[in-house]
Design an enzyme around this catalytic site. Structure first.
Site, mmCIF file in Angstrom:
data_model
loop_
_atom_site.group_PDB
_atom_site.id
_atom_site.type_symbol
_atom_site.label_atom_id
_atom_site.label_comp_id
_atom_site.label_asym_id
_atom_site.label_seq_id
_atom_site.Cartn_x
_atom_site.Cartn_y
_atom_site.Cartn_z
ATOM 1 N N ASN A 1 -28.408 43.016 -7.871
ATOM 2 C CA ASN A 1 -28.645 43.862 -6.701
ATOM 3 C C ASN A 1 -29.525 43.172 -5.667
ATOM 4 O O ASN A 1 -29.432 43.461 -4.469
ATOM 5 C CB ASN A 1 -29.262 45.188 -7.118
ATOM 6 C CG ASN A 1 -28.229 46.154 -7.651
ATOM 7 O OD1 ASN A 1 -27.030 45.940 -7.513
ATOM 8 N ND2 ASN A 1 -28.676 47.232 -8.277
ATOM 9 N N SER B 1 -32.008 50.763 -11.922
ATOM 10 C CA SER B 1 -31.483 49.654 -11.129
ATOM 11 C C SER B 1 -32.504 49.127 -10.133
ATOM 12 O O SER B 1 -32.239 48.126 -9.464
ATOM 13 C CB SER B 1 -30.227 50.098 -10.366
ATOM 14 O OG SER B 1 -30.537 51.166 -9.486
ATOM 15 N N HIS C 1 -29.513 47.356 -17.673
ATOM 16 C CA HIS C 1 -28.917 47.781 -16.409
ATOM 17 C C HIS C 1 -27.395 47.706 -16.513
ATOM 18 O O HIS C 1 -26.791 46.646 -16.380
ATOM 19 C CB HIS C 1 -29.424 46.899 -15.265
ATOM 20 C CG HIS C 1 -28.867 47.284 -13.929
ATOM 21 N ND1 HIS C 1 -28.630 46.378 -12.920
ATOM 22 C CD2 HIS C 1 -28.496 48.498 -13.430
ATOM 23 C CE1 HIS C 1 -28.129 47.005 -11.875
ATOM 24 N NE2 HIS C 1 -28.037 48.285 -12.169
ATOM 25 N N GLU D 1 -27.251 43.708 -17.314
ATOM 26 C CA GLU D 1 -28.444 42.894 -17.088
ATOM 27 C C GLU D 1 -29.507 43.371 -18.080
ATOM 28 O O GLU D 1 -29.920 44.525 -18.049
ATOM 29 C CB GLU D 1 -28.948 43.047 -15.657
ATOM 30 C CG GLU D 1 -28.083 42.345 -14.617
ATOM 31 C CD GLU D 1 -28.653 42.459 -13.217
ATOM 32 O OE1 GLU D 1 -28.867 41.425 -12.572
ATOM 33 O OE2 GLU D 1 -28.898 43.586 -12.765
#
Length: 687
Positions: free
Chosen positions: A474, A403, A424, A436
């Site tokens: 994120n 991540s 991800h 992702e």
């Protein structure tokens, strides 16, 4: 008659066949064709309504989404079916959704082929059934069940539909036409089946179930208009004749269709379709076996998703005890799914049969794709990728679930950097839909195409993103959380911030989420972000909260206090004192902050960073950003995503507010160049 509808005869039975590939959508030609066919049945004693291809009618024609449908409208067709002088039998197969199910409900009998899925999913597009669904389903399924299905956009299988009374039989014939003819002949011999009338006996428009359902939706569908409108439409079915009830339903449907939430949900519908595809990408590689490295919670979830999609799945971990725990966790998840009716015992057994465990990487020698899901350490990941480089066959995809780490660096220890890609996943990986798909500098087009196809097969929503710290989701989340924490230092409380965000439509407030995931984990991530922004001032509340042992729910205290066995957050006097002490140490004079400022600083932090990511190419489009934030972070679907929501507000106003924050709050709020360019040109992110 239109080319999309055919009429023919088999003795005394007329057969109307809808043939509008690929999904037999209820286009204007289909609607007109059904009416013309009904007018041409002559002396037929029964009518079969069926469809060619892989499915019965799967819903509306998406080409008509942007405009009002042309005449004849679907309610007219449904009423014509319901008013036909001879029995009309609908034969359902594939996915019978929305207007397709409404056509079937207008018929006098419904027969389903095995494997049929049916439902009224309109509320997921910000509207309600508009062609009789709310009027025709309650007498068949009962009031409570109809409300559940309509307000929850629930899809059910053939067996459940038979149990609910929505279909009259499940056919064992080989094809829909044969099933319809067999059912019609039975009707001509014995009459229409007795459905057990009386499911609505004693029910009336002020029945307590309506209030109960409305209260439930205030929690589960907070802020959404369509589910509440659907309740009102169903209520009208209890005191109006069918034609009048359908007219009332249509008026409520039109209210929703003209409202802002429909536009947002339609935007997400098309954005999701676009996000999951690559333009002119090469054919993906095919394979039957997938490997997962790491038997923790994330690895077990990824393995479950792969096995459920039909892949032979091998979980590799050096720790046999961890592997045993993973299998126990997976078995427990399957048991709960069977108990809730999400799958049957045979399906659970088949999925378990596709799972294997191993302590040696050599067990992966036949894998076409491997997902690494181990500890977030570059040293650990390098060791894993060296082993994968050694054992995997040529052409296998090496995927990392990192991540935060640089994927090019992870893949640098292999001799096959073109086959390295990021996947991800979000926790829990077998439930959360977003993946992702991260393209590193060395990732080939074929590897990217393969990773996207794999993600779609395991029923995820894959969105390709670039290799930047935090990827898309994120990275935006960091700015959202950072701004929320700065608001605490300046005068807000955790409860106030969370309330404002919930009122905006978020499922949880930012600080309740942090307490759930662990503030010590959040602090570790914060330290990584400080390295990326060495010249920006960071808020320091999280440092002080963790220093006092307030790591979240697991400790019984975080930004909020928690009581034994209760996850309800309660205000904390200790946290209030911690925040005041941090603000005093940093020379910040705390003040009263209004709700509008809290909302704008959190939401526009997402928008500004989203614009920066689009402008840099890390995200392909505003639609991709909206899909990421919807499926990965719970952004309210009825707002369409942060970028779409900003467009509805107007980018000139968004830019002015962002500049105001920049002048007052400093470098974090420097407007993204794309935001400036679009706002000054009078354009939008999603237009």
């Amino acid at each position: 008659m239109s080319g999309q509808v055919r009429l023919d005869r088999d003795g005394e039975i007329a057969i109307i066949t809808i043939d509008n590939p690929p999904v037999n959508a209820t286009s204007q030609a289909v609607r007109a064709g059904i009416l013309e066919a009904l007018g041409g049945i002559g002396d037929a004693r029964a009518v079969v309504l069926t469809a060619a291809g892989r499915t019965f009618v799967a819903g509306a024609d998406i080409k008509e989404f942007a405009n009002a449908p042309l005449e004849p409208h679907l309610p007219e067709v449904v009423l014509a079916l319901a008013g036909c002088d001879v029995p009309v039998i609908a034969v359902l197969h594939g996915t019978t959704l929305g207007g397709g199910l409404e056509l079937a409900l207008g018929c006098h009998m419904r027969v389903a082929m095995p494997g049929t899925k049916l439902g009224l999913p309109e509320v997921s597009l910000g509207i309600i059934p508009g062609a009789g669904g709310t009027q025709l389903l309650p007498p068949l399924a009962g009031l409570e069940r109809a409300l559940e299905m309509i307000t929850g956009a629930e899809r059910v299988g053939a067996a459940q539909a038979l149990e609910d009374g929505i279909v009259d039989a499940i056919s064992d014939e080989s094809d829909p036409r044969s099933a319809g003819l067999a059912a019609a002949r039975q009707v001509l011999e014995t009459g229409l089946p007795d459905r057990g009338a009386g499911k609505l006996d004693g029910r009336h428009p002020d029945d307590p179930v309506f209030g109960k359902m409305a209260a439930q939706l205030e929690k589960s569908a907070r802020g959404q208009i369509a589910p509440q409108k659907a309740i009102e439409a169903v209520r009208r079915s209890l005191d109006l004749p069918l034609a009048e009830g359908m007219a009332a339903e249509r008026a409520l449907f039109q209210d929703c269709r003209k409202g802002p939430q429909r536009g947002a949900l339609v935007h997400l519908f098309f954005a999701e379709r676009a996000a999951t595809k690559l333009k002119d990408g090469p054919e993906p590689r095919s394979f039957d076996t997938v490997g997962v490295i790491g038997a923790g919670t994330m690895g077990a979830g990824i393995a479950m998703a792969c096995a459920a999609a039909g892949y032979e799945t091998v979980i590799v971990d050096r720790d046999q005890a961890a592997l045993d725990r993973a299998l126990t966790r997976i078995s427990g998840s399957h048991d709960r799914a069977v108990q809730r009716g999400k799958m049957d015992a045979a399906q659970a057994e088949a999925i378990a049969g596709r799972l294997r465990i191993a302590t040696s990487y050599d067990a992966l020698s036949g894998a076409g794709l491997v997902v690494e899901a181990v500890f977030e350490s570059m040293e650990v990941k390098h060791a894993v990728f060296r082993e994968l480089d050694r054992v995997l066959p040529e052409g296998a995809i090496l995927a990392t679930n990192t991540s935060s780490l640089d994927i090019d660096e992870i893949g640098s220890v292999t001799a096959r950097g073109a086959d390295v890609v990021g996947l991800h996943f979000f926790s829990p990986a077998h439930v959360m839909k977003l993946v992702e798909v991260v393209r590193a500098k060395g990732t080939s087009e074929e590897a990217l195409s393969t990773a996207m196809a794999f993600s779609r097969r395991i029923r995820k929503v894959p969105v390709p993103v670039g290799m930047v710290p935090g990827f898309v989701g994120n990275r935006m989340l960091f700015h959202y959380g950072r701004e929320a924490e700065s608001l605490l230092e300046e005068g807000a409380t955790p409860a106030q911030v969370d309330r404002v965000l919930r009122d905006y439509g978020m499922a949880m407030g930012v600080f309740a989420v942090r307490d759930l995931s662990g503030n010590d984990v959040g602090l570790a991530v914060r330290k990584e972000w400080r390295a990326h922004y060495p010249h920006h001032p960071f808020p320091e509340v999280i440092d002080a909260v963790v220093a006092e042992g307030r790591t979240g729910q697991k400790a019984g205290k975080g930004y909020f206090d928690y009581r034994e066995g209760d996850r309800t957050p309660h205000d904390s006097a200790e946290v209030a004192a911690i925040i005041e002490a941090v603000a005093a140490r940093r020379g910040i004079t705390r003040r009263k902050i209004d709700d509008d400022e809290i909302r704008d600083r959190c939401v526009l932090a997402l928008v500004n960073e989203g614009a920066r990511l689009i402008g840099s190419g890390a995200a392909r489009s505003a639609g991709d950003v909206d899909v990421v934030y919807r499926y990965g972070y719970g952004f309210p679907a009825w707002r369409g995503g942060p970028m779409y929501d900003a467009d509805q507000r107007g980018l000139a106003e968004v830019l002015a507010r962002t500049r105001e924050f920049h002048d007052r709050l400093g470098p974090w709020w420097e407007p993204a160049p794309l935001l400036v360019d679009l706002a000054e040109a009078g354009r939008s992110f999603t237009g």
